[in-house]
Write a protein that holds these residues in place. Structure first.
Motif, mmCIF file in Angstrom:
data_model
loop_
_atom_site.group_PDB
_atom_site.id
_atom_site.type_symbol
_atom_site.label_atom_id
_atom_site.label_comp_id
_atom_site.label_asym_id
_atom_site.label_seq_id
_atom_site.Cartn_x
_atom_site.Cartn_y
_atom_site.Cartn_z
ATOM 1 N N TYR A 381 0.795 -1.220 0.000
ATOM 2 C CA TYR A 381 0.000 0.000 0.000
ATOM 3 C C TYR A 381 0.828 1.271 0.000
ATOM 4 O O TYR A 381 0.287 2.358 0.155
ATOM 5 N N GLY A 382 2.126 1.131 -0.139
ATOM 6 C CA GLY A 382 2.972 2.302 -0.153
ATOM 7 C C GLY A 382 3.744 2.476 1.141
ATOM 8 O O GLY A 382 3.385 1.921 2.188
ATOM 9 N N PRO A 383 4.832 3.249 1.087
ATOM 10 C CA PRO A 383 5.706 3.416 2.258
ATOM 11 C C PRO A 383 5.035 4.137 3.424
ATOM 12 O O PRO A 383 5.505 4.045 4.560
ATOM 13 N N GLU A 384 3.928 4.861 3.181
ATOM 14 C CA GLU A 384 3.260 5.580 4.257
ATOM 15 C C GLU A 384 2.566 4.641 5.236
ATOM 16 O O GLU A 384 2.190 5.056 6.342
ATOM 17 N N THR A 385 2.379 3.375 4.846
ATOM 18 C CA THR A 385 1.681 2.438 5.728
ATOM 19 C C THR A 385 2.397 2.298 7.064
ATOM 20 O O THR A 385 1.754 2.235 8.116
ATOM 21 N N ALA A 386 3.721 2.237 7.029
ATOM 22 C CA ALA A 386 4.479 2.119 8.282
ATOM 23 C C ALA A 386 4.229 3.332 9.169
ATOM 24 O O ALA A 386 4.032 3.210 10.388
ATOM 25 N N GLN A 387 4.219 4.526 8.560
ATOM 26 C CA GLN A 387 3.974 5.743 9.326
ATOM 27 C C GLN A 387 2.546 5.759 9.876
ATOM 28 O O GLN A 387 2.301 6.212 11.001
ATOM 29 N N GLU A 388 1.596 5.249 9.069
ATOM 30 C CA GLU A 388 0.209 5.181 9.510
ATOM 31 C C GLU A 388 0.081 4.335 10.773
ATOM 32 O O GLU A 388 -0.604 4.713 11.735
ATOM 33 N N PHE A 389 0.765 3.194 10.790
ATOM 34 C CA PHE A 389 0.651 2.314 11.946
ATOM 35 C C PHE A 389 1.423 2.837 13.148
ATOM 36 O O PHE A 389 1.039 2.585 14.300
ATOM 37 N N LYS A 390 2.474 3.581 12.924
ATOM 38 C CA LYS A 390 3.142 4.254 14.041
ATOM 39 C C LYS A 390 2.213 5.280 14.673
ATOM 40 O O LYS A 390 2.177 5.442 15.902
ATOM 41 N N GLU A 391 1.461 5.990 13.832
ATOM 42 C CA GLU A 391 0.518 6.980 14.340
ATOM 43 C C GLU A 391 -0.629 6.299 15.102
ATOM 44 O O GLU A 391 -1.039 6.763 16.176
ATOM 45 N N LEU A 392 -1.142 5.182 14.566
ATOM 46 C CA LEU A 392 -2.194 4.444 15.268
ATOM 47 C C LEU A 392 -1.687 3.934 16.614
ATOM 48 O O LEU A 392 -2.396 4.001 17.631
ATOM 49 N N ARG A 394 0.677 5.267 18.417
ATOM 50 C CA ARG A 394 0.801 6.413 19.311
ATOM 51 C C ARG A 394 -0.552 6.800 19.888
ATOM 52 O O ARG A 394 -0.687 7.042 21.097
ATOM 53 N N GLN A 395 -1.569 6.865 19.031
ATOM 54 C CA GLN A 395 -2.897 7.271 19.491
ATOM 55 C C GLN A 395 -3.431 6.322 20.564
ATOM 56 O O GLN A 395 -3.965 6.756 21.593
ATOM 57 N N LEU A 396 -3.287 5.033 20.327
ATOM 58 C CA LEU A 396 -3.827 4.051 21.275
ATOM 59 C C LEU A 396 -3.024 4.010 22.566
ATOM 60 O O LEU A 396 -3.579 3.953 23.665
ATOM 61 N N ASN A 397 -1.705 4.041 22.445
ATOM 62 C CA ASN A 397 -0.865 3.949 23.644
ATOM 63 C C ASN A 397 -0.927 5.219 24.496
ATOM 64 O O ASN A 397 -0.819 5.158 25.725
ATOM 65 N N ASP A 398 -1.078 6.375 23.845
ATOM 66 C CA ASP A 398 -1.146 7.625 24.599
ATOM 67 C C ASP A 398 -2.363 7.677 25.520
ATOM 68 O O ASP A 398 -2.384 8.446 26.494
ATOM 69 N N SER A 399 -3.353 6.869 25.236
ATOM 70 C CA SER A 399 -4.540 6.831 26.095
ATOM 71 C C SER A 399 -4.257 6.142 27.422
ATOM 72 O O SER A 399 -5.020 6.305 28.383
ATOM 73 N N GLY A 400 -3.172 5.366 27.482
ATOM 74 C CA GLY A 400 -2.867 4.585 28.668
ATOM 75 C C GLY A 400 -3.690 3.318 28.782
ATOM 76 O O GLY A 400 -3.497 2.525 29.717
#
Length: 534
Positions: A381-392, A394-400
């Motif tokens: 799906y392109g190189p941005e997929t890795a960045q997308e999952f890093k962002e996901l 971050r969002q989930l883990n930042d919630s604690g």
């Protein structure tokens, strides 16, 4: 279908706008008179998928782009619009009010590219073959409703369905229903390698290195009989390893059209006018990206975990920060520009809300942080997929509330393991097989779904999907489709993330780029040609 990334228009050509770029250098064009397309897609033969261009196995954007131009089907989609029209058939139609018996009369004198006659027996052979092979990685689910095929004469085919299906003519437009030469293809095994014999507007010759396709040379099929009139006698499809390499080829003029593979940053450069003599065609798209869940896996079996994730995911941030606004947030499996769409996930969960997520987990008695691994494919799906999952992550883990790990896997390994249910949470994309809301629902939610998902909802499977398929007037099925979308939002077997816009870059002398894709986002090479000075 697992076809996706930067995706194409609901009605190709109607929404497109051309943006002319400037700067850069002129190129000398392709070798000879061939019109050259470039992409970063990969098509390779592996142990798990030894026949990447056999229509009974191929089920991805790249492969279908090749097959759609090489094989004929009984029906096809028009230049723009969603209503199927005859292709190899002279005429087709249901013979009953229940939409269970479909009869076609073939064109006279049809032949395959090798000169063999194409008759109704080849159609019967092809439909029965995909059901017999029944490959779990292929598109067999599209035709699993076929009960029996009869051939009253060399030009007549009668297809009996096990249950009513008003969408069946649309399914016959897909490469899943490609008509194969029964003298070339074996009835019970895949056709290994990269060679193809079809009756479409082009015949194809492939070039391969290390079991990976590097180039496809398309030339007009002298035996083709149909309404399509190729604008270019010869077309080359070249596959590049990286988007940077692909961009250099476009700037130099070695590539005439880029139909797939540019990153959001590259699209932005084209939009701002960094390449002389190149037009960028942009449209809203129908391709979607989503998270899938193995609902039988104990780590996500409790739907409260999946609901909590739905409360936390920030789609706006994904589209803005990762994909540079080349897409829009998505709140249903059905895209916002497809009829019957409803924003079920936003209605259910609203904007990101950690407090609501915590409440859902606490009420279900689930201890936090919840440990999960989310798997994505690194090369599809392109190189941005890795960045997308890093962002996901971050969002989930930042919630604690979650402790997420992510893992990237090559597509050749990812797809077979997904089918074996080895991933509790995974990232996938989808481009429609045909332009109907059913194609965003049935492939995901029926018992024979293409992901082998264990999720079962008897109301959806046994009542609502059959009801929608009985409606020849598709707008009348809206209420049932909305009920399905609401049920998915409640159970969260899938979590929709975003839908992509469409981008096609073409040099100024190329014509037909606005019609490069039909309404199911399948590539139509025959629409591309050279204008003045080409």
């Amino acid at each position: 279908m697992k076809r996706k990334s930067l995706v194409l228009p609901a009605v190709a050509g109607l929404l497109m706008s051309a943006l002319t770029a400037c700067g850069g250098t002129d190129g000398s064009g392709s070798d000879g008179d061939a019109l050259v397309l470039g992409s970063t897609d990969g098509i390779e033969a592996t142990k798990e998928a030894p026949a990447p261009l056999d229509p009974d196995l191929a089920y991805d954007f790249a492969s279908w782009s090749v097959l759609h131009n090489t094989f004929q089907t009984l029906m096809r989609l028009p230049r723009s619009g969603t209503e199927p029209i005859p292709d190899a058939a002279e005429k087709c139609g249901f013979q009953d009010r229940q939409s269970e018996q479909y009869r076609c009369t073939l064109r006279s004198g049809l032949k395959f590219s090798n000169g063999h006659a194409l008759t109704s027996e080849d159609v019967k052979f092809s439909l029965e073959r995909i059901l017999r092979i029944n490959n779990p990685n292929g598109p067999v689910s599209l035709l699993s409703n076929v009960d029996k095929v009869e051939t009253p004469s060399d030009r007549e085919v009668v297809i009996h369905l096990a249950s009513p299906d008003a969408t069946f003519p649309s399914k016959l437009t897909t490469p899943a229903a490609a008509i194969l030469d029964s003298e070339v293809y074996e009835p019970d095994r895949l056709h290994k390698g990269f060679e193809m014999v079809g009756s479409g507007p082009y015949q194809a010759k492939t070039e391969v290195r290390d079991n990976r396709l590097t180039k496809v040379n398309f030339t007009k099929n002298p035996h083709y009989k149909g309404d399509v009139e190729p604008k270019a006698d010869t077309v080359e499809m070249r596959f590049y390893k990286t988007s940077a390499e692909l961009e250099r080829a476009l700037v130099k003029g070695d590539v005439d059209v880029v139909h797939r593979g540019f990153s959001p940053d590259q699209i932005d450069r084209l939009n701002r006018g960094k390449v002389k003599g190149v037009r960028l065609f942009e449209a809203s798209g129908q391709g979607i990206r989503y998270l899938g869940f193995n609902t039988a896996d104990r780590s996500v079996k409790n739907k409260a975990i999946r609901q909590a994730m739905a409360h936390l995911v920030d789609r706006q941030a994904l589209v803005r920060d990762v994909y540079k606004r080349t897409g829009v947030p998505l709140y249903s499996l059905i895209p916002s520009n497809v009829t019957t769409h409803t924003n079920s996930f936003h209605n259910e969960y609203g904007d990101p809300d950690p407090a609501a997520a915590r409440r859902v987990l606490r009420q279900a008695g689930i201890h936090t942080p919840v440990k999960l691994t989310m798997t994505y494919t690194t090369d599809h799906y392109g190189p941005e997929t890795a960045q997308e999952f890093k962002e996901l992550k971050r969002q989930l883990n930042d919630s604690g509330l979650f402790s997420i790990k992510i893992k990237g896997v090559r597509w050749a390994e990812f797809r077979p393991k997904l089918i074996k249910r080895e991933y509790p949470v995974y990232g996938m994309g989808w481009l429609p097989d045909f332009p109907d809301p059913d194609n965003y629902i049935a492939p995901f939610l029926t018992k024979d779904n293409f992901l082998n998902s264990p999720y079962r909802n008897s109301v959806i499977q046994d009542e609502l999907i059959p009801k929608t398929r009985q409606e020849a007037q598709r707008a009348l099925a809206s209420k049932d489709f909305q009920s399905i979308q609401n049920a998915v939002a409640d159970d969260v077997p899938y979590l929709p993330l975003w839908q992509g816009n469409t981008y096609v870059a073409a040099r100024e002398n190329i014509t037909g780029a606005e019609y490069a894709y039909d309404s199911s986002t399948t590539l139509q090479l025959w629409e591309l040609g050279r204008g003045a000075g080409g």
